[in-house]
Write a protein that holds these residues in place. Structure first.
Motif, mmCIF file in Angstrom:
data_model
loop_
_atom_site.group_PDB
_atom_site.id
_atom_site.type_symbol
_atom_site.label_atom_id
_atom_site.label_comp_id
_atom_site.label_asym_id
_atom_site.label_seq_id
_atom_site.Cartn_x
_atom_site.Cartn_y
_atom_site.Cartn_z
ATOM 1 N N ARG A 80 -5.677 -0.791 -7.356
ATOM 2 C CA ARG A 80 -6.039 -2.207 -7.195
ATOM 3 C C ARG A 80 -5.224 -3.095 -8.147
ATOM 4 N NH1 ARG A 80 -12.531 -1.128 -6.578
ATOM 5 N NH2 ARG A 80 -12.643 -1.376 -4.313
ATOM 6 N N LEU A 85 -8.400 4.440 -8.478
ATOM 7 C CA LEU A 85 -8.739 3.246 -7.694
ATOM 8 C C LEU A 85 -8.424 1.982 -8.490
ATOM 9 C CD1 LEU A 85 -9.955 2.297 -5.020
ATOM 10 C CD2 LEU A 85 -12.219 2.446 -6.052
ATOM 11 N N ASN A 86 -8.778 1.993 -9.766
ATOM 12 C CA ASN A 86 -8.474 0.830 -10.612
ATOM 13 C C ASN A 86 -6.967 0.613 -10.719
ATOM 14 O OD1 ASN A 86 -11.141 0.379 -11.004
ATOM 15 N ND2 ASN A 86 -11.243 1.258 -13.071
ATOM 16 N N LEU A 97 -15.813 5.238 1.930
ATOM 17 C CA LEU A 97 -16.443 6.397 1.280
ATOM 18 C C LEU A 97 -16.871 6.050 -0.141
ATOM 19 C CD1 LEU A 97 -15.289 7.960 3.736
ATOM 20 C CD2 LEU A 97 -14.634 9.770 2.163
ATOM 21 N N SER A 98 -17.948 6.655 -0.586
ATOM 22 C CA SER A 98 -18.418 6.433 -1.958
ATOM 23 C C SER A 98 -17.507 7.189 -2.928
ATOM 24 C CB SER A 98 -19.852 6.928 -2.114
ATOM 25 O OG SER A 98 -19.873 8.333 -2.025
ATOM 26 N N TYR A 99 -17.614 6.853 -4.199
ATOM 27 C CA TYR A 99 -16.787 7.548 -5.209
ATOM 28 C C TYR A 99 -17.037 9.063 -5.158
ATOM 29 C CZ TYR A 99 -15.826 3.013 -7.505
ATOM 30 O OH TYR A 99 -15.424 1.734 -7.792
ATOM 31 N N HIS A 100 -18.304 9.403 -4.997
ATOM 32 C CA HIS A 100 -18.680 10.822 -4.971
ATOM 33 C C HIS A 100 -18.038 11.523 -3.763
ATOM 34 C CE1 HIS A 100 -21.146 14.278 -5.932
ATOM 35 N NE2 HIS A 100 -21.496 14.358 -4.662
ATOM 36 N N LEU A 121 0.717 -8.277 -4.711
ATOM 37 C CA LEU A 121 0.294 -9.261 -3.706
ATOM 38 C C LEU A 121 -0.282 -10.526 -4.353
ATOM 39 C CD1 LEU A 121 -1.481 -6.667 -1.348
ATOM 40 C CD2 LEU A 121 0.768 -7.707 -0.983
ATOM 41 N N LEU A 142 -7.510 4.837 -2.525
ATOM 42 C CA LEU A 142 -7.665 3.462 -2.042
ATOM 43 C C LEU A 142 -8.004 3.421 -0.552
ATOM 44 C CD1 LEU A 142 -6.872 0.323 -3.015
ATOM 45 C CD2 LEU A 142 -5.158 0.731 -1.253
ATOM 46 N N ARG A 200 -11.522 4.483 0.112
ATOM 47 C CA ARG A 200 -12.517 3.507 -0.350
ATOM 48 C C ARG A 200 -12.470 2.216 0.485
ATOM 49 N NH1 ARG A 200 -17.234 2.642 -1.483
ATOM 50 N NH2 ARG A 200 -17.300 0.414 -1.167
ATOM 51 N N GLU A 201 -11.280 1.647 0.608
ATOM 52 C CA GLU A 201 -11.168 0.318 1.225
ATOM 53 C C GLU A 201 -11.247 0.355 2.750
ATOM 54 O OE1 GLU A 201 -11.230 -2.619 -0.074
ATOM 55 O OE2 GLU A 201 -10.864 -2.255 -2.200
ATOM 56 N N MET A 230 -12.204 6.848 -10.146
ATOM 57 C CA MET A 230 -12.301 5.482 -10.667
ATOM 58 C C MET A 230 -10.970 5.019 -11.255
ATOM 59 S SD MET A 230 -16.089 5.760 -12.332
ATOM 60 C CE MET A 230 -16.235 4.079 -12.892
ATOM 61 N N LEU A 283 -1.781 -3.458 -6.708
ATOM 62 C CA LEU A 283 -1.777 -4.324 -5.522
ATOM 63 C C LEU A 283 -1.977 -5.792 -5.903
ATOM 64 C CD1 LEU A 283 -3.846 -2.141 -3.000
ATOM 65 C CD2 LEU A 283 -1.406 -2.630 -2.908
ATOM 66 N N ARG A 284 -2.806 -6.006 -6.919
ATOM 67 C CA ARG A 284 -3.028 -7.402 -7.346
ATOM 68 C C ARG A 284 -1.755 -8.006 -7.915
ATOM 69 N NH1 ARG A 284 -8.754 -7.259 -10.409
ATOM 70 N NH2 ARG A 284 -8.008 -9.218 -11.269
ATOM 71 N N VAL A 321 0.848 -1.209 0.000
ATOM 72 C CA VAL A 321 0.000 0.000 0.000
ATOM 73 C C VAL A 321 0.876 1.249 0.000
ATOM 74 C CG1 VAL A 321 -1.677 1.342 1.362
ATOM 75 C CG2 VAL A 321 -2.001 -1.114 1.061
#
Lengths: 197, 183
Positions: free
Chosen positions: B169, B165-166, B145-148, B176, B137, B140-141, B162, B172-173, B126
């Motif tokens: 993620r 965040l994408n 909190l919402s995107y807005h 990890l 991130l 959100r995680e 968006m 991180l994918r 992270v």
């Protein structure tokens, strides 16, 4: 088509889709194993991220809160209140200034009165308009014989005006001092600390 | 006499009137959440504590602009993440990701479990993210909190939320991948 749908999967996972778009994704997910796996991986990542350690405890919470309280700035005073305060503090200066100005005007009036009554012609020669400054004028025929009583009457009137104005200004000053004293008393009462540790 | 615990809204109302004691109670309630958020953003306990204090001072200063119809926690999180970003701007190189130990320092070798190693790996991954993506991130995680709300908190467009965040993620994918496989 699949690429287009795939880009919406994170938003679907985060609960950000509604209506037709959400139904479209759900319909697609029911048919596409790849996208279902993508969705599962997002869930797996979220679960893994929850293992991110929290901060090791350093400062006890009560001490932390006390430190924050100590650093809190005083609430800002509204501009109108600041202006009112400044005006209030400057009020005695204004009153004394106005009183001094009126004293000066009255002094000039006394001097002009004496000059005009002793030798009205001199003043008329300088400027006829200045004779309008006289507070009280005798008829022309009596001018020479009544000069000194007239001066005394004018000066008496000026003295009375001066006295009235001085009493008014003194009243204003005393009122201001009383207001200031009351304010200080109130502030002193309000600022008594609740506890001293 | 039954003891009554003041609600958040009662404490907020009192704090708005200048009651520092009531605000202190609010700080106690939200301290852990704010400190953990900031810690996840910067990875340095000392910096996290300073930034958390700064966040609470900003909350106090802007308490009048808080709208009670929104969750107070979300509002505080928004301020906290910005305080963390400011702290990172001031001291960007506080934590070297490579220096984060993969094992928690513990004298008992038995206590160094696989879970703790994994936690350290997650923290490292992270913290290796770019700050901008990390902020999105974390909000959100961890804060939910919402995107807005994230867009408002960070003053960025919804599309940027968006994409960041994408990106986070995705990174991180990759980082990890082994841990995700093991899940």
């Amino acid at each position: 088509m699949t690429e287009h749908i795939t880009q919406w999967i994170p938003a679907y996972y985060d609960g950000e889709l509604h209506g037709a778009r959400k139904q479209q994704i759900e319909a697609h997910l029911s048919q596409c194993a790849g996208c279902r796996e993508e969705l599962e991986q997002l869930g797996g990542l979220s679960a893994l991220l929850q293992e991110n350690p929290v901060m090791p405890v350093r400062t006890p919470v009560a001490r932390f809160a006390a430190q924050v309280r100590l650093r809190l700035p005083q609430p800002k005073e509204p501009t109108w209140r600041k202006m009112l305060k400044t005006g209030w503090q400057a009020a005695p200066l204004g009153i004394v200034g106005a009183w001094a100005f009126i004293q000066a005007v009255l002094l000039v009036a006394v001097v002009i009165t004496i000059i005009v009554q002793v030798d009205g012609a001199s003043l008329t020669a300088i400027s006829p308009d200045l004779t309008g400054l006289l507070i009280f004028r005798w008829p022309e025929t009596a001018l020479q014989t009544q000069v000194w009583p007239t001066i005394a009457l004018d000066l008496g009137l000026l003295a009375i005006i001066n006295l009235i104005l001085t009493v008014i200004f003194a009243g204003l000053i005393v009122s201001w001092l009383a207001g200031w004293w009351a304010y200080r008393q109130h502030q002193g009462f309000m600022s008594i600390p609740k506890t001293v540790v | 006499m039954p003891s009554t615990i003041a609600t958040d809204h009662e404490l907020i109302a009192q704090a708005r009137q200048g009651d520092r004691q009531a605000y202190g109670d609010l700080v106690c309630r939200y301290r852990d959440g704010v400190v953990n958020l900031v810690y996840r953003m910067c990875g340095d306990p000392q910096l996290a504590e300073e930034a958390a204090q700064e966040a609470f001072i900003r909350v106090w200063q802007h308490l009048d602009s808080y709208k009670p119809q929104y969750p107070f926690r979300n509002w505080v999180s928004r301020i906290a993440v910005n305080a963390a970003l400011d702290a990172l701007r001031r001291t960007p190189a506080t934590v070297n990701v490579e220096d984060i130990p993969l094992e928690a320092p513990d004298e008992d070798p038995e206590a160094q479990t696989e879970t703790r190693q994994r936690a350290a790996l997650v923290q490292k991954a992270v913290l290796a993210l770019p700050t901008a993506s990390r902020a999105v991130l974390v909000l959100r995680e961890y804060e939910g909190l919402s995107y807005h709300e994230i867009a408002e908190a960070l003053s960025i467009p919804l599309g940027t939320v968006m994409s960041r965040l994408n990106y986070a993620r995705g990174q991180l994918r990759q980082t990890l991948a082994a841990q995700l496989e093991a899940l």
